[in-house]
Design an enzyme around this catalytic site. Structure first.
Site, short mmCIF file in Angstrom:
data_model
loop_
_atom_site.label_atom_id
_atom_site.label_comp_id
_atom_site.label_asym_id
_atom_site.label_seq_id
_atom_site.Cartn_x
_atom_site.Cartn_y
_atom_site.Cartn_z
N THR A 155 0.88 -1.17 0.00
CA THR A 155 0.00 0.00 0.00
C THR A 155 0.91 1.22 0.00
O THR A 155 2.08 1.10 0.36
CB THR A 155 -0.86 -0.01 1.29
OG1 THR A 155 -1.66 -1.18 1.30
CG2 THR A 155 -1.76 1.19 1.40
N ARG A 183 -12.21 -8.73 -3.53
CA ARG A 183 -11.84 -8.53 -2.11
C ARG A 183 -11.66 -7.02 -1.83
O ARG A 183 -11.14 -6.29 -2.66
CB ARG A 183 -10.52 -9.23 -1.80
CG ARG A 183 -9.92 -8.80 -0.44
CD ARG A 183 -8.50 -9.28 -0.27
NE ARG A 183 -7.91 -8.81 0.97
CZ ARG A 183 -7.14 -7.73 1.09
NH1 ARG A 183 -6.87 -7.00 0.03
NH2 ARG A 183 -6.65 -7.39 2.26
N VAL A 184 -12.09 -6.61 -0.65
CA VAL A 184 -11.97 -5.19 -0.29
C VAL A 184 -10.83 -5.02 0.71
O VAL A 184 -10.77 -5.70 1.73
CB VAL A 184 -13.30 -4.65 0.29
CG1 VAL A 184 -13.13 -3.22 0.76
CG2 VAL A 184 -14.40 -4.74 -0.78
N SER A 185 -9.93 -4.11 0.39
CA SER A 185 -8.79 -3.78 1.24
C SER A 185 -9.22 -2.89 2.42
O SER A 185 -10.31 -2.34 2.41
CB SER A 185 -7.79 -3.05 0.35
OG SER A 185 -6.88 -2.33 1.11
N ASP A 186 -8.32 -2.73 3.35
CA ASP A 186 -8.58 -1.79 4.46
C ASP A 186 -8.48 -0.33 4.03
O ASP A 186 -9.09 0.55 4.64
CB ASP A 186 -7.56 -2.01 5.59
CG ASP A 186 -6.15 -1.74 5.07
OD1 ASP A 186 -5.63 -2.59 4.31
OD2 ASP A 186 -5.57 -0.68 5.38
N THR A 204 -0.91 0.35 6.55
CA THR A 204 -0.42 -0.59 5.54
C THR A 204 -0.19 -1.93 6.24
O THR A 204 0.12 -1.97 7.41
CB THR A 204 0.88 -0.08 4.90
OG1 THR A 204 1.45 -1.14 4.13
CG2 THR A 204 1.90 0.37 5.94
N GLY A 205 -0.37 -3.01 5.50
CA GLY A 205 -0.19 -4.32 6.13
C GLY A 205 -1.34 -5.23 5.75
O GLY A 205 -1.99 -5.02 4.71
N GLY A 207 -4.75 -6.27 5.36
CA GLY A 207 -5.98 -5.48 5.41
C GLY A 207 -7.00 -6.02 6.38
O GLY A 207 -7.64 -5.25 7.11
N1 GLY Z 1 -3.33 -3.14 3.12
C1 GLY Z 1 -3.44 -3.68 1.84
C2 GLY Z 1 -4.48 -4.68 1.72
O1 GLY Z 1 -4.71 -5.48 2.58
O2 GLY Z 1 -5.11 -4.74 0.72
#
Ligand code: GLY
Length: 286
Positions: A155, A183-186, A204-205, A207
């Site tokens: 990210t 899929r939905v990211s954070d 970041t990391g 999600g």
């Molecule tokens: N932080 C990136 C994701 O999980 O998509």
């Protein structure tokens, strides 16, 4: 009045599957920070965050915009969010396709009635805004996809406060790679991106871990409730470690204090600059 501050990140675990060395990340982050710093001094926090995230999206070594990872069906679906504390509006796009700068669509949404748009609707909106069709797929990401490389992280983001005290946070991502389509990211949630006049955070990391912890909004709320930014971040990362969550973050408080932190075993690539009473603070960590 706060000293202007800018902090940017290129992801926690950004070098997962990487084909370039650490010095390349360091040099990209340092030059993007300098370009966005000039924007911060001239045009303020929101413009600086947008400039930084756009440049990070344009740099193919990062997993956002050009060089985003492919989902399992070989499509790139990107997500981005922006939160400007002065307006108090969170805006974002989820799984947008074939645009160069997802952060610009998030920016455009912040002045509208509906501020978070997903999928085909987000892509159609980008076209309505005049954004051209753009192919973000690089040969390196195609090869990762051929190898079914499933990532965990990746990210980019920026948080800034300007001399008027305006605070802004932005995040953009290509997701984790080889994930289930859709899929939905954070990043386009308040767990991954949040700002108030007290503090701003970009995460970041992994999600799912960031969402389960409500990380960004949790830290900002702690600062609003009286904790210092250092205390709020340390408390939140200690909880993350206790629960086995893996993520990193960057943050700035209303007084211009920048903080970066990562849970155990994560490394967040970041660069920051603060104009304080003594001298500029420069750092690149990784
Ligand atoms: N932080 C990136 C994701 O999980 O998509």
């Amino acid at each position: 009045m706060p000293g202007p501050t800018l902090i940017i990140h290129g992801g926690a675990g950004a070098r997962e599957g990487s084909h370039v060395g650490f010095p390349q990340y360091q040099s990209s982050l340092a030059s993007i920070r300098e370009a966005a710093w000039r924007v911060l001094l001239a045009d303020g926090a929101r413009a600086a965050v947008l400039a930084a995230v756009r440049l990070l999206e344009d740099d193919p070594i990062f997993n956002a915009g050009l060089g985003s990872r492919l989902q399992r069906d070989a499509a790139v679906r990107m997500s981005a969010a922006l939160m400007d504390a002065e307006r108090g509006v969170f805006s974002g796009v989820i799984n947008i396709e074939r645009v160069r700068h997802p952060i610009d669509v998030a920016d455009a949404l912040s002045g509208r009635q509906h501020t978070v748009i997903a999928g085909a609707g987000a892509t159609a909106l980008a076209r309505d805004l005049g954004m051209e069709v753009f192919d973000p797929i690089t040969e390196h990401r195609l090869e990762e996809h051929r190898q079914h490389l499933e990532g965990d992280t990746g990210t980019v983001g920026a948080v800034a406060v300007d001399e008027t005290g305006r605070l802004c946070a932005g995040t953009s991502t290509g997701g984790v790679g080889y994930e289930i389509p859709g899929r939905v990211s954070d990043s386009p949630t308040v767990a991954g991106t949040f700002a108030s006049t007290a503090a701003g955070v970009s995460c970041t990391g992994i999600g799912e871990h960031i969402v389960n912890h409500g990380a960004a909004v949790r830290i900002v709320t702690r600062v609003e409730d009286g904790a210092s930014l250092d205390q709020a971040v340390a408390h939140t990362i200690a909880e993350a470690d206790q629960r086995g969550f893996e993520y990193g973050l960057i943050a700035v408080d209303g007084a211009g204090r920048p903080v970066s932190a990562s849970s155990r075993d994560m490394v967040t690539l970041f660069a920051s600059r603060t104009q304080g009473e003594d001298q500029d603070f420069l750092s690149v960590n990784g």
